[in-house]
Design a protein around this motif. Structure first.
Motif, PDB file in Angstrom:
ATOM      1  N   TYR A 195       1.394   7.174   0.170  1.00 13.34           N
ATOM      2  CA  TYR A 195       0.486   6.130   0.633  1.00 13.34           C
ATOM      3  C   TYR A 195      -0.598   5.897  -0.419  1.00 13.34           C
ATOM      4  CZ  TYR A 195       2.503   7.922   5.033  1.00 13.34           C
ATOM      5  OH  TYR A 195       3.346   8.374   6.019  1.00 13.34           O
ATOM      6  N   ASN A 242      -3.456   4.088   0.480  1.00 12.95           N
ATOM      7  CA  ASN A 242      -4.767   4.011   1.143  1.00 12.95           C
ATOM      8  C   ASN A 242      -4.902   5.149   2.149  1.00 12.95           C
ATOM      9  OD1 ASN A 242      -3.410   3.330   3.486  1.00 12.95           O
ATOM     10  ND2 ASN A 242      -3.884   1.149   3.365  1.00 12.95           N
ATOM     11  N   LYS A 243      -6.030   5.197   2.818  1.00  9.12           N
ATOM     12  CA  LYS A 243      -6.340   6.347   3.672  1.00  9.12           C
ATOM     13  C   LYS A 243      -5.900   6.176   5.126  1.00  9.12           C
ATOM     14  CE  LYS A 243     -10.288   7.768   0.855  1.00  9.12           C
ATOM     15  NZ  LYS A 243     -11.741   8.069   0.847  1.00  9.12           N
ATOM     16  N   ASN A 244      -5.330   5.039   5.466  1.00  9.94           N
ATOM     17  CA  ASN A 244      -4.919   4.811   6.859  1.00  9.94           C
ATOM     18  C   ASN A 244      -3.577   5.493   7.126  1.00  9.94           C
ATOM     19  OD1 ASN A 244      -4.730   3.876   9.450  1.00  9.94           O
ATOM     20  ND2 ASN A 244      -4.426   1.721   8.903  1.00  9.94           N
ATOM     21  N   ARG A 245      -3.618   6.822   7.150  1.00  8.49           N
ATOM     22  CA  ARG A 245      -2.384   7.603   7.227  1.00  8.49           C
ATOM     23  C   ARG A 245      -1.702   7.495   8.602  1.00  8.49           C
ATOM     24  NH1 ARG A 245      -1.739  10.989   2.959  1.00  8.49           N
ATOM     25  NH2 ARG A 245      -0.195  12.208   4.128  1.00  8.49           N
ATOM     26  N   GLU A 246      -2.496   7.416   9.652  1.00  6.58           N
ATOM     27  CA  GLU A 246      -1.893   7.394  10.995  1.00  6.58           C
ATOM     28  C   GLU A 246      -0.962   6.201  11.182  1.00  6.58           C
ATOM     29  OE1 GLU A 246      -4.523   7.801  14.262  1.00  6.58           O
ATOM     30  OE2 GLU A 246      -5.509   9.597  13.472  1.00  6.58           O
ATOM     31  N   LYS A 247      -1.362   5.057  10.655  1.00  6.21           N
ATOM     32  CA  LYS A 247      -0.544   3.844  10.778  1.00  6.21           C
ATOM     33  C   LYS A 247       0.817   4.038  10.122  1.00  6.21           C
ATOM     34  CE  LYS A 247      -0.405  -0.923   9.095  1.00  6.21           C
ATOM     35  NZ  LYS A 247      -1.143  -1.975   8.329  1.00  6.21           N
ATOM     36  N   TYR A 248       0.821   4.601   8.905  1.00  6.95           N
ATOM     37  CA  TYR A 248       2.075   4.782   8.174  1.00  6.95           C
ATOM     38  C   TYR A 248       2.882   5.957   8.721  1.00  6.95           C
ATOM     39  CZ  TYR A 248       0.002   1.464   4.955  1.00  6.95           C
ATOM     40  OH  TYR A 248      -0.561   0.341   4.417  1.00  6.95           O
ATOM     41  N   ASN A 249       2.195   6.981   9.227  1.00  7.56           N
ATOM     42  CA  ASN A 249       2.911   8.119   9.819  1.00  7.56           C
ATOM     43  C   ASN A 249       3.783   7.667  10.983  1.00  7.56           C
ATOM     44  OD1 ASN A 249       1.825   9.982   8.041  1.00  7.56           O
ATOM     45  ND2 ASN A 249       0.130  10.530   9.397  1.00  7.56           N
ATOM     46  N   LYS A 250       3.227   6.796  11.862  1.00  6.45           N
ATOM     47  CA  LYS A 250       3.996   6.275  12.993  1.00  6.45           C
ATOM     48  C   LYS A 250       5.183   5.459  12.506  1.00  6.45           C
ATOM     49  CE  LYS A 250       0.115   6.064  16.244  1.00  6.45           C
ATOM     50  NZ  LYS A 250      -0.754   5.170  17.063  1.00  6.45           N
ATOM     51  N   ASN A 275       0.814  -1.227   0.000  1.00  4.91           N
ATOM     52  CA  ASN A 275       0.000   0.000   0.000  1.00  4.91           C
ATOM     53  C   ASN A 275       0.845   1.274   0.000  1.00  4.91           C
ATOM     54  OD1 ASN A 275      -2.551  -1.290   0.096  1.00  4.91           O
ATOM     55  ND2 ASN A 275      -2.238  -1.714   2.276  1.00  4.91           N
ATOM     56  N   GLU A 276       2.126   1.107  -0.298  1.00  6.26           N
ATOM     57  CA  GLU A 276       3.027   2.256  -0.367  1.00  6.26           C
ATOM     58  C   GLU A 276       3.772   2.238  -1.701  1.00  6.26           C
ATOM     59  OE1 GLU A 276       5.166   2.945   3.639  1.00  6.26           O
ATOM     60  OE2 GLU A 276       4.548   0.842   3.662  1.00  6.26           O
TER      61      GLU A 276
END
Length: 647
Positions: free
Chosen positions: A481, A483-491, A350-351
């Motif tokens: 990214y 997909n929209k799950n930005r918080e997961k990848y930001n961490k 997803n990246e």
């Protein structure tokens, strides 16, 4: 009985010393307003706001010390002016304990009235400050709710309660030291004003001009570079010049005006000049401090909002990708893909990612640019193939270069302007003894990775063969990214750790960089505005109290003027003129300082991002004028009342 006396004294004080109550009310208002920022529901859940409020709580302790000192100063002024009244109480048989009790009651009443009026005004002012905070934190204005912060009310009552308690203790201590004879004769004691030889004042003024001239020239030349020792030297000479200015002013004004007999002997000018000189001569240190505080106020209020605009634009330019992770080693290094495998850092499906490497070949910006100081700024080189991979990654058209062509990239005004000037003069550049053609007609404004600051200062894109013999200094992986799950990848990308010998792995997400910059920027803005307004109120209050002190000390002089035939209109005119001059002196020099200060600060900000401070300067001017005019008018009216009631 004693409570009636206390209430009567407070009423009388309201009439003659309204400036004291105005200062207390404004102090409470400002303190509550800035401490209630976090009460907005739309801001409560934001981590950046909670960090802001923690820092603001520490700043508020410092502010409370300033305001507490101001309240003690103002209270001491009132006590001195009431010595005769207190002496009469003692003569009538009232003991020091009873007098102390009256003063404690008065302080309590003044505290309650000031807290109530200040909190009412603060609740209104805090709503405007809250909308300003929403804008700073990029929260829609429709999220605004009218709120009253009970926590901030409690904090304000606690802090100011402690201040008023200290005032009560101070009053009791002062009364215990007074003797009846000193109290009764206080009104007859005037301070002797001793003027030195006019030559001393002339020498001091020449040294003042020299000090300020050197300070202005030096700071404009080096800018606000905290690492340059000339900055501290310039500040020191600026402070010295300010003190010398006010020290020399009293004697210089008297000397110059005396030379012009028509001005000196016109109307009551001789009286006004003597009054101004006596006050400046005895208060030149405090006037110097007031001038410097006003200088800080003007610069901070003018640049605060403009700084926010710059930082917002800067963070946008600095974050072209959702995240970036890099491994840096200046003396030759690592490839980011190999490093990530060794630390077991995986890129998911997803990246979407792209890798490029940067090289240092021992050349500085000063090797190419003739204008500006770029001796320590290294030029970064990037392979054409890597640059084209980045363009393809961003869905942009790739470029072609011959062996003798290069591209130049930058996204900082400090570099972009001189580079563009260089390209206009000549589109050729010498690299390691070989001449290359600059293909772009103006510098390409681009950041090649996401970072906290714009990092593409001076970057040259060149054919791959040229860099084949050099080691990688910085290897970067850029990610977007899918997909929209930005918080997961930001961490995942918030990384900072050492690697190998001299290597550093740094990971930054766009959202993380934006959040960090927002906290830092908004925190700085709130602190400088908070301090600026408090310094402004403190400066105006001290000037006002010094003038009111002058009024009480000069009652006998005004009685003499009346006996000599001066009517009320003439006396009121002298009061207006000397109050205006006394208020204008520190403000005038502060404005001159501010022209230089704003110029230096603007140059620093514009080196990162071109901005226009007209709006913030206008807001600063309005705040300054409102508070200045309010204190000036209240002082003038109070001065007139003191003189009129004693004639």
């Amino acid at each position: 009985m004693y409570s009636k006396i206390a209430v009567g004294n407070v009423k009388k004080s309201f009439k003659d010393y309204a400036i004291y109550f105005l200062t207390l009310t404004l102090a409470v208002c400002i303190f509550y307003s800035f401490n209630s920022i976090g009460s907005q529901k739309a801001l409560i859940q934001m981590k950046s706001v909670s960090k802001l409020m923690k820092v603001m709580s520490y700043v508020s302790v410092f502010i409370s010390i300033i305001l507490g000192s101001l309240i003690l100063y103002a209270n001491n002024f009132l006590i001195k002016k009431r010595k005769k009244e207190l002496g009469i109480y003692m003569t009538l048989g009232m003991g020091k304990r009873k007098i102390s009790l009256i003063l404690v009651m008065e302080t309590f009443l003044v505290g309650v009235i000031s807290l109530i009026s200040g909190l009412i005004l603060g609740i209104g002012a805090s709503q405007g400050l809250a909308t300003f905070a929403l804008k700073l934190f990029d929260v829609p204005i429709n999220e605004y709710n009218f709120t009253v912060s009970t926590g901030s009310i409690g904090k304000t009552v606690l802090y100011f309660g402690i201040m008023f308690l200290l005032v009560m203790i101070f009053n009791v201590f002062v009364i215990s030291k007074y003797k009846i004879i000193d109290l009764l004769t206080a009104g007859k004691k005037n301070q002797d004003v001793k003027f030195k030889n006019s030559t001393i004042y002339l020498i001091a003024f020449i040294l003042c001009v020299g000090s300020l001239g050197f300070a202005y020239k030096s700071i404009l030349k080096v800018g606000f570079n905290v690492l340059d020792p000339m900055v501290l030297i310039s500040i020191a000479f600026g402070i010295l010049g300010t003190v010398l200015f006010f020290f020399s002013l009293s004697g210089l004004i008297l000397y110059v005006v005396k030379k012009n007999k028509k001005v000196y002997f016109k109307g009551l000018n001789i009286f006004v000049i003597k009054q101004i000189n006596s006050k400046v001569n005895t208060n030149f240190i405090s006037m110097s401090l007031i001038c410097l505080m006003l200088f800080f106020t003007i610069v901070s209020l003018s640049m605060g909002i403009g700084f926010k605009t710059v930082m917002d634009a800067g963070i946008k330019n600095a974050t072209p990708f959702d995240a970036s992770i890099s491994v840096r080693k200046n003396d030759g290094g690592y490839n980011i893909e190999d490093v990530l495998k060794k630390i077991n850092f995986k890129i998911s499906k997803n990246e979407k990612s792209v890798v490029h490497n940067e090289y240092l070949i021992g050349m500085n910006a000063s090797d190419f640019l003739t204008t500006g100081d770029f001796k320590t700024d290294k030029v970064v080189f990037v392979k054409l193939s890597d640059y084209n991979k980045i363009l393809k990654f961003k869905n942009e058209k790739e470029v072609n270069l011959t062996r003798d062509e290069v591209l130049i990239l930058s996204n900082t005004d400090k570099f972009m302007k001189p580079i563009n000037e260089k390209i206009k003069k000549s589109n050729k550049i010498n690299i390691k003894g070989k001449e290359y053609l600059i293909k772009n007609t103006e510098v390409i404004e681009e950041n090649l990775q996401t970072s906290y600051f714009v990092s593409s200062f001076f970057t040259i894109v060149i054919n791959d063969e040229f860099l084949s013999g050099y080691k990688i200094s910085n290897s970067v992986l850029n990610v977007n990214y899918l997909n929209k799950n930005r918080e997961k990848y930001n961490k995942k990308y918030q990384i900072r750790q050492d690697y190998g010998k001299g290597g550093t792995i740094i990971g930054i997400s766009k959202d993380g960089a934006h959040s960090e910059k927002m906290v830092t920027t908004n925190l700085l803005i709130f602190i400088v505005i908070y301090l600026g307004i408090v310094f402004l109120i403190t400066s105006m209050a001290v000037l006002a109290l010094q003038q009111l002190s002058e009024a009480s000390d000069s009652v006998e002089r005004y009685k003499a003027l009346r006996r000599l035939g001066a009517n009320e209109k003439m006396i009121n005119k002298t009061i207006f003129v000397q109050t205006l001059i006394y208020f204008s002196l520190p403000v005038s020099l502060a404005l001159i300082h501010s022209v230089v200060g704003i110029k230096v600060t603007s140059n620093l900000i514009n080196s990162l991002q071109e901005t226009n401070i007209n709006f913030s300067a206008l807001v600063a001017a309005l705040i300054f004028i409102v508070i200045y005019a309010g204190y000036f008018y209240t002082t003038y009216v109070g001065y007139k009342n003191i003189v009129r009631n004693n004639l």
